[in-house]
Design a protein around this motif. Structure first.
Motif, PDB file in Angstrom:
ATOM      1  N   LEU A   1      26.258 -10.307  -6.160  1.00 29.84           N
ATOM      2  CA  LEU A   1      24.906 -11.186  -6.404  1.00 29.84           C
ATOM      3  C   LEU A   1      23.496 -10.731  -6.503  1.00 29.84           C
ATOM      4  CD1 LEU A   1      25.995 -14.731  -5.314  1.00 29.84           C
ATOM      5  CD2 LEU A   1      25.706 -13.876  -8.038  1.00 29.84           C
ATOM      6  N   ILE A   2      23.439  -9.265  -5.333  1.00 28.53           N
ATOM      7  CA  ILE A   2      22.805  -8.633  -4.272  1.00 28.53           C
ATOM      8  C   ILE A   2      22.441  -7.672  -5.128  1.00 28.53           C
ATOM      9  CG2 ILE A   2      21.555  -7.479  -2.647  1.00 28.53           C
ATOM     10  CD1 ILE A   2      21.932 -11.088  -3.095  1.00 28.53           C
ATOM     11  N   ARG A   3      23.319  -6.803  -4.880  1.00 30.14           N
ATOM     12  CA  ARG A   3      23.662  -5.169  -5.500  1.00 30.14           C
ATOM     13  C   ARG A   3      23.387  -5.506  -6.813  1.00 30.14           C
ATOM     14  NH1 ARG A   3      28.764  -2.540  -1.711  1.00 30.14           N
ATOM     15  NH2 ARG A   3      27.131  -2.815   0.069  1.00 30.14           N
ATOM     16  N   SER A   4      23.424  -6.793  -8.050  1.00 22.66           N
ATOM     17  CA  SER A   4      23.448  -6.220  -9.521  1.00 22.66           C
ATOM     18  C   SER A   4      21.690  -6.516  -9.621  1.00 22.66           C
ATOM     19  CB  SER A   4      24.419  -6.991 -10.115  1.00 22.66           C
ATOM     20  OG  SER A   4      23.768  -8.037  -9.942  1.00 22.66           O
ATOM     21  N   GLY A   5      21.044  -7.438  -8.774  1.00 28.05           N
ATOM     22  CA  GLY A   5      19.650  -7.433  -8.973  1.00 28.05           C
ATOM     23  C   GLY A   5      19.081  -8.509  -9.616  1.00 28.05           C
ATOM     24  N   LYS A   6      20.420  -9.467  -9.450  1.00 30.19           N
ATOM     25  CA  LYS A   6      20.651 -10.713  -9.883  1.00 30.19           C
ATOM     26  C   LYS A   6      19.787 -11.519  -8.952  1.00 30.19           C
ATOM     27  CE  LYS A   6      22.562 -14.298 -12.051  1.00 30.19           C
ATOM     28  NZ  LYS A   6      24.545 -15.033 -12.035  1.00 30.19           N
ATOM     29  N   TYR A   7      19.846 -11.654  -8.171  1.00 25.89           N
ATOM     30  CA  TYR A   7      19.189 -12.536  -6.626  1.00 25.89           C
ATOM     31  C   TYR A   7      18.516 -11.803  -5.969  1.00 25.89           C
ATOM     32  CZ  TYR A   7      20.862 -16.597  -9.721  1.00 25.89           C
ATOM     33  OH  TYR A   7      21.595 -17.138 -10.532  1.00 25.89           O
ATOM     34  N   SER A   8      17.613 -12.210  -4.360  1.00 26.46           N
ATOM     35  CA  SER A   8      17.657 -11.157  -3.374  1.00 26.46           C
ATOM     36  C   SER A   8      18.462 -11.970  -2.303  1.00 26.46           C
ATOM     37  CB  SER A   8      16.218 -11.497  -3.511  1.00 26.46           C
ATOM     38  OG  SER A   8      15.490 -12.951  -2.527  1.00 26.46           O
ATOM     39  N   ILE A   9      18.370 -11.295  -1.559  1.00 30.24           N
ATOM     40  CA  ILE A   9      19.255 -11.900  -0.198  1.00 30.24           C
ATOM     41  C   ILE A   9      18.437 -12.144   0.047  1.00 30.24           C
ATOM     42  CG2 ILE A   9      19.496 -10.717   1.677  1.00 30.24           C
ATOM     43  CD1 ILE A   9      19.044  -7.515   0.574  1.00 30.24           C
ATOM     44  N   TYR A  10      17.984 -12.531  -0.062  1.00 31.23           N
ATOM     45  CA  TYR A  10      16.852 -13.926   1.117  1.00 31.23           C
ATOM     46  C   TYR A  10      17.223 -15.006   0.297  1.00 31.23           C
ATOM     47  CZ  TYR A  10      13.489 -17.867   2.864  1.00 31.23           C
ATOM     48  OH  TYR A  10      13.722 -18.740   3.191  1.00 31.23           O
ATOM     49  N   ASP A  11      17.053 -15.018  -1.083  1.00 30.52           N
ATOM     50  CA  ASP A  11      17.753 -16.241  -2.151  1.00 30.52           C
ATOM     51  C   ASP A  11      19.054 -16.587  -1.692  1.00 30.52           C
ATOM     52  OD1 ASP A  11      15.002 -16.353  -2.940  1.00 30.52           O
ATOM     53  OD2 ASP A  11      15.423 -15.445  -5.111  1.00 30.52           O
ATOM     54  N   VAL A  12      19.775 -15.784  -2.061  1.00 34.76           N
ATOM     55  CA  VAL A  12      20.895 -16.514  -1.487  1.00 34.76           C
ATOM     56  C   VAL A  12      21.141 -16.471  -0.223  1.00 34.76           C
ATOM     57  CG1 VAL A  12      23.419 -15.478  -1.274  1.00 34.76           C
ATOM     58  CG2 VAL A  12      21.418 -14.199  -3.310  1.00 34.76           C
ATOM     59  N   MET A  13      20.562 -15.739   0.825  1.00 35.42           N
ATOM     60  CA  MET A  13      21.350 -16.230   1.888  1.00 35.42           C
ATOM     61  C   MET A  13      20.359 -17.627   2.368  1.00 35.42           C
ATOM     62  SD  MET A  13      22.156 -15.583   5.073  1.00 35.42           S
ATOM     63  CE  MET A  13      22.800 -13.538   4.951  1.00 35.42           C
ATOM     64  N   ASN A  14      19.430 -17.495   2.105  1.00 38.99           N
ATOM     65  CA  ASN A  14      18.488 -19.174   1.990  1.00 38.99           C
ATOM     66  C   ASN A  14      19.161 -20.891   1.508  1.00 38.99           C
ATOM     67  OD1 ASN A  14      16.060 -20.772   2.704  1.00 38.99           O
ATOM     68  ND2 ASN A  14      15.636 -21.111   0.601  1.00 38.99           N
ATOM     69  N   GLU A  15      20.039 -20.202   0.198  1.00 36.82           N
ATOM     70  CA  GLU A  15      20.647 -21.170  -0.188  1.00 36.82           C
ATOM     71  C   GLU A  15      22.125 -21.345  -0.015  1.00 36.82           C
ATOM     72  OE1 GLU A  15      21.774 -23.734  -3.442  1.00 36.82           O
ATOM     73  OE2 GLU A  15      19.525 -22.726  -3.018  1.00 36.82           O
TER      74      GLU A  15
END
Length: 204
Positions: free
Chosen positions: A163-177
């Motif tokens: 999700l991160i390495r593909s650039g689909k989402y930022s690290i922060y967005d995934v961590m926040n969710e």
């Protein structure tokens, strides 16, 4: 003025965080710094040593900031929100490829980061959970060891996720969710009220 070693680390960090470690050469660093490679090699044996020392400083900085979040917070839930604010600032402008490059090409620094997660981050999370139980904002029947271990695993997964390495989402967005899901799962009713209050404050 900072010494030469500190200056090299500071400026090399800017390049690494923007482009990743693999694509940035010692020539690139020397050109960016406006100094000879000889000067860089007088301070660092090679790029790997430079990366190792850089991440050692980064992890020490992270440790200090995590301790500050705990010290400044009024309760265990605010501590998590302060941690996320720090996390957001820390990750601003970082290319996700940094963590792939770290694992693949600079294993010593990568292991140091993983060890930091398994020790300091684990202890910080577990202490925060115990604090929340005492404050009655976290459920008293939670297993702090299991949850702290799972949370560290979750953090590690985020850095390695497609999700991160593909650039689909930022690290922060995934961590926040994931953090919000984590918090609502362990909170008491009074804890849920605090979460909502902090979210409102954060969005205003």
């Amino acid at each position: 003025m900072e010494n030469v070693e500190e200056y090299i680390l500071s400026e090399a960090k800017k390049l690494f965080m923007k482009f990743g470690m693999r694509s940035v050469t010692m020539d690139d660093i020397a050109k960016h710094l406006g100094m000879s490679k000889k000067t860089i090699y007088a301070n660092f044996k090679d790029k790997n040593e430079l990366v190792n020392q850089l991440f050692s400083k980064i992890l020490q900085h992270d440790k200090c900031n995590m301790e500050q979040c705990s010290y400044k917070s009024e309760n265990a839930i605010e501590e998590v929100f302060l941690m996320m604010n720090f996390f957001k600032e820390m990750l601003a402008g970082i290319n996700p490829i940094v963590f792939y490059d770290l694992e693949k090409y600079h294993n010593e620094a990568y292991k140091a980061m993983m060890n930091f997660h398994q020790t300091h981050v684990y202890n910080s999370i577990k202490t925060g959970l115990e604090r929340g139980i005492k404050e009655k904002v976290f459920r008293e029947n939670i297993n702090t060891d299991i949850l702290a271990t799972a949370r560290v695993g979750q953090i590690n997964w985020v850095f390695e996720s497609d999700l991160i390495r593909s650039g689909k989402y930022s690290i922060y967005d995934v961590m926040n969710e994931l953090t919000m899901h984590y918090l609502f799962g362990i909170c008491t009713l009074s804890g849920h009220i605090l979460i909502n209050n902090y979210q409102i404050k954060k969005n205003n």
